[in-house]
Write a protein that holds these residues in place. Sequence first.
Motif, short mmCIF file in Angstrom:
data_model
loop_
_atom_site.label_atom_id
_atom_site.label_comp_id
_atom_site.label_asym_id
_atom_site.label_seq_id
_atom_site.Cartn_x
_atom_site.Cartn_y
_atom_site.Cartn_z
N LEU A 297 12.28 0.68 26.45
CA LEU A 297 11.07 1.48 26.25
C LEU A 297 11.26 2.48 25.12
O LEU A 297 10.31 2.85 24.45
CB LEU A 297 10.71 2.22 27.54
N ALA A 298 12.47 2.93 24.94
CA ALA A 298 12.78 3.89 23.86
C ALA A 298 14.18 3.57 23.37
O ALA A 298 14.44 2.46 22.97
CB ALA A 298 12.65 5.32 24.39
N GLN A 299 15.05 4.54 23.42
CA GLN A 299 16.42 4.34 22.95
C GLN A 299 17.41 4.31 24.11
O GLN A 299 18.52 4.83 23.99
CB GLN A 299 16.79 5.47 21.97
N GLU A 300 17.02 3.69 25.23
CA GLU A 300 17.93 3.63 26.37
C GLU A 300 19.20 2.87 26.01
O GLU A 300 19.18 1.96 25.19
CB GLU A 300 17.32 2.87 27.56
N LYS A 301 20.27 3.27 26.68
CA LYS A 301 21.50 2.49 26.59
C LYS A 301 21.24 1.17 27.29
O LYS A 301 20.37 1.08 28.18
CB LYS A 301 22.64 3.24 27.25
N ASP A 302 22.00 0.17 26.93
CA ASP A 302 21.79 -1.17 27.47
C ASP A 302 21.74 -1.18 29.00
O ASP A 302 20.86 -1.78 29.60
CB ASP A 302 22.87 -2.12 26.97
N GLU A 303 22.66 -0.48 29.62
CA GLU A 303 22.71 -0.48 31.09
C GLU A 303 21.56 0.30 31.72
O GLU A 303 21.34 0.22 32.93
CB GLU A 303 24.07 0.05 31.59
N GLU A 304 20.81 1.06 30.92
CA GLU A 304 19.68 1.84 31.44
C GLU A 304 18.33 1.12 31.30
O GLU A 304 17.32 1.61 31.80
CB GLU A 304 19.61 3.18 30.71
N ILE A 305 18.30 -0.01 30.63
CA ILE A 305 17.05 -0.73 30.42
C ILE A 305 16.57 -1.31 31.75
O ILE A 305 17.28 -2.08 32.39
CB ILE A 305 17.21 -1.85 29.37
N GLU A 306 15.38 -0.91 32.15
CA GLU A 306 14.81 -1.38 33.41
C GLU A 306 13.76 -2.48 33.23
O GLU A 306 13.43 -3.17 34.18
CB GLU A 306 14.19 -0.20 34.17
N THR A 307 13.24 -2.61 32.02
CA THR A 307 12.20 -3.60 31.77
C THR A 307 12.85 -4.92 31.37
O THR A 307 13.30 -5.09 30.24
CB THR A 307 11.23 -3.12 30.68
N VAL A 308 12.91 -5.84 32.33
CA VAL A 308 13.52 -7.15 32.12
C VAL A 308 12.50 -8.20 32.54
O VAL A 308 11.94 -8.13 33.64
CB VAL A 308 14.82 -7.31 32.94
N VAL A 309 12.24 -9.15 31.66
CA VAL A 309 11.30 -10.23 31.94
C VAL A 309 12.00 -11.57 31.72
O VAL A 309 13.03 -11.63 31.06
CB VAL A 309 10.03 -10.15 31.07
N GLN A 310 11.42 -12.61 32.28
CA GLN A 310 11.91 -13.97 32.08
C GLN A 310 10.73 -14.83 31.63
O GLN A 310 10.10 -15.50 32.45
CB GLN A 310 12.55 -14.52 33.34
N PRO A 311 10.43 -14.79 30.33
CA PRO A 311 9.31 -15.61 29.85
C PRO A 311 9.61 -17.09 30.03
O PRO A 311 10.77 -17.50 30.09
CB PRO A 311 9.20 -15.24 28.37
N ASP A 312 8.55 -17.89 30.10
CA ASP A 312 8.75 -19.33 30.23
C ASP A 312 9.50 -19.87 29.02
O ASP A 312 10.42 -20.67 29.17
CB ASP A 312 7.40 -20.04 30.40
N LEU A 313 9.11 -19.45 27.82
CA LEU A 313 9.82 -19.81 26.58
C LEU A 313 9.91 -18.58 25.69
O LEU A 313 8.94 -17.83 25.56
CB LEU A 313 9.09 -20.91 25.82
N ALA A 314 11.06 -18.42 25.04
CA ALA A 314 11.24 -17.34 24.07
C ALA A 314 11.92 -17.90 22.85
O ALA A 314 12.93 -18.62 22.97
CB ALA A 314 12.09 -16.22 24.68
N ILE A 315 11.37 -17.63 21.67
CA ILE A 315 11.98 -18.06 20.41
C ILE A 315 12.54 -16.80 19.75
O ILE A 315 11.81 -15.82 19.53
CB ILE A 315 10.96 -18.76 19.49
N ILE A 316 13.84 -16.85 19.47
CA ILE A 316 14.54 -15.69 18.92
C ILE A 316 15.20 -16.11 17.61
O ILE A 316 15.99 -17.06 17.58
CB ILE A 316 15.58 -15.17 19.93
N CYS A 317 14.87 -15.39 16.55
CA CYS A 317 15.40 -15.70 15.22
C CYS A 317 16.45 -14.69 14.75
O CYS A 317 17.08 -14.90 13.72
CB CYS A 317 14.25 -15.77 14.21
N ASP A 318 16.61 -13.61 15.46
CA ASP A 318 17.61 -12.60 15.12
C ASP A 318 18.76 -12.71 16.12
O ASP A 318 18.68 -12.19 17.23
CB ASP A 318 16.96 -11.21 15.17
#
Length: 136
Positions: A19-40
């Motif tokens: 949501l902002a600059q949370e540390k990785d372990e503090e990220i609460e927003t996690v989704v599992q989209p049906d498909l995700a295309i990632i280029c980075d």
Amino acid sequence: MPDKPCEVFYSPFDVRLPLAQEKDEEIETVVQPDLAIICDRSKLDKRGCKGAPDLIIEIISPATAKKDMQDKFLLYERSGVKEYWLVFPLDCVIDIYALNEDNKYERTGLYHYPDKIKVGIFADLYINLGLVFLKD
């Protein structure tokens, strides 16, 4: 899209959206989209993806429609997912949104079987819905 190798991931695959600059372990927003295309590739780690994929595709069912069309729509827009596709398999329809200059989603197309879709994040990629939605 720059000359970066893109990868397709399918559920279950965690996408962590800070949501902002949370540390990785503090990220609460996690989704599992049906498909995700990632280029980075720098967004990929052993836990999935940290940050916005370039393209997310959600397959809509009656049970997930409200969440995909409202909650995830706003979340993906806010998180900077460049393109968001809503697939309605029973109707053989795909509704496509892309971020505009103001980082708000604009509908870029509503496609029906057997249309061909130009994938916005790739210069020369088209998808033939006649092959996606196989009809008798």
